[in-house]
Design an enzyme around this catalytic site. Sequence first.
Site, PDB file in Angstrom:
ATOM      1  NE  ARG A 186      -3.954  -1.305   0.357  1.00  0.00           N
ATOM      2  CZ  ARG A 186      -4.974  -1.588   1.141  1.00  0.00           C
ATOM      3  NH1 ARG A 186      -4.809  -2.291   2.221  1.00  0.00           N
ATOM      4  NH2 ARG A 186      -6.178  -1.150   0.864  1.00  0.00           N
ATOM      5  CD  GLN A 245      -2.155   6.256  -4.021  1.00  0.00           C
ATOM      6  OE1 GLN A 245      -1.565   7.079  -4.708  1.00  0.00           O
ATOM      7  NE2 GLN A 245      -2.637   6.543  -2.841  1.00  0.00           N
ATOM      8  CG  ASP A 247      -4.304  -0.665  -3.163  1.00  0.00           C
ATOM      9  OD1 ASP A 247      -4.680  -1.821  -2.914  1.00  0.00           O
ATOM     10  OD2 ASP A 247      -4.289   0.246  -2.322  1.00  0.00           O
ATOM     11  CB  SER A 251      -7.513   0.475  -2.450  1.00  0.00           C
ATOM     12  OG  SER A 251      -6.667   0.574  -1.337  1.00  0.00           O
ATOM     13  CE1 TYR A 258      -4.259  -3.244   5.493  1.00  0.00           C
ATOM     14  CE2 TYR A 258      -1.876  -3.389   5.478  1.00  0.00           C
ATOM     15  CZ  TYR A 258      -3.073  -3.433   4.805  1.00  0.00           C
ATOM     16  OH  TYR A 258      -3.098  -3.649   3.463  1.00  0.00           O
TER      17      TYR A 258
END
Length: 389
Positions: free
Chosen positions: A121, A126, A129, A132, A228
């Site tokens: 992440r 990005q 990903d 997500s 996280y």
Amino acid sequence: MRWGVPRERRAGERRVALVPETVAALSAGGHEVWVERGAGDGAGHADEAYARQGARLVEREEALGCEAVLKVRAPLPGEETEALVPGAVLVAMLQPLVDPAPAQALARRGVASFSLDLVPRTTRAQAMDVLSAMSTVAGYRAAVDAALLARRFFPMLMTAAGTVAPARVLVLGAGVAGLQAIATCRRLGAVVQAFDARPAVREQVESLGASFLGMPPLETSAEGEGGYARALAADEEAREREFLAEAVSRADVVITTALVPGARAPLLIDEGMVAAMRPGSVIVDLAAEAGGNCALTVPGETVVRSGVTVHGPLDVASAMPAPASQLYARAATAFARHLLAAGVPAPVPDPAPAPPEDPIVAATLLTWGGAVVHDGVRRRLESAEQRGG
Ligand code: NAD
């Protein structure tokens, strides 16, 4: 080089790894894209749409037999795995930390596999990903499911017959899915409160027009590695439930999305908290797949307990196959192009040279040269072997 895109065969899976709009990006640089006939049917993409973008329509064995294969799910054991060519590159959401068995089968088959759910992440990764992307779809869907199940207006309505109060929604877990659920409920006009073990998300919650429920801080921060949350101890979870009890009892709708990587989902709502909710209230538990945030969740089912509807959907992103496939395909194509740019050959020659040291390649690499090379997955397989023997 040929990139094969087979139809997903896992029961209930309607997504496809490549949509027509991403064919050109994958074939740039002289690659061919071979799509199995019917691969896009579940997501609403006809064969002709792929052909118009320059893909070749082929049979299943041909798609699986390409030098590089793009999938959504791990290949099924047996026929599907055996149809992959030794040395082929496979890119899919293999979820090896949930079920490491496919990794072993791919290593035995000599396939070089990359698991998209292991994409770091980071800002650089990005665009690749997929987690997500799929969480965004799931968060939206949870809000819409909740609105339907609640059978009440989400916005405040002022009518000639009087005013109807807006629905009160509580979102537990404000990661990617939770934030999307908040945004969607707000767009529908509900009054939204949110809670997360990581107080750092307060600003994001408030920027979406929701209020943040701030719990007195735990002795040790709930922030884990990589942005996280960490798994909380039993007494910390009990404190959370005690803190949340009143807000849960006041909510018309509770959407739960709290997850901890590699662990059971935290238990945020117990049986007593459900019993304290008003009849007709709704809980949508997006953590059902990981054991559920609510004690009464039955994964894959919608049950009514003490007059409260508890909805525990599975494979939520697959329930919205068109946008889920579009987002997945963009991320998977970005990853495929990254692999090629990093110098991963397809097919991987035997004996295999060392894989490139690129951080995104290294983080996602699961099997290479006939072995499972991902440390975390290897450890899981070893401890499963020890338990078994
Ligand atoms: P996730 O799916 O693992 O968890 C969902 C949410 O549940 C998280 O916000 C987590 O804090 C929360 N949670 C866990 N245990 C809880 C508990 N006991 N009580 C209450 N809430 C609890 O997380 P995610 O949505 O995949 O992402 C987590 C974070 O990762 C994001 O908020 C973001 O900061 C970061 N992220 C960064 C990037 C990037 O930089 N490219 C991309 C995506 C996500």
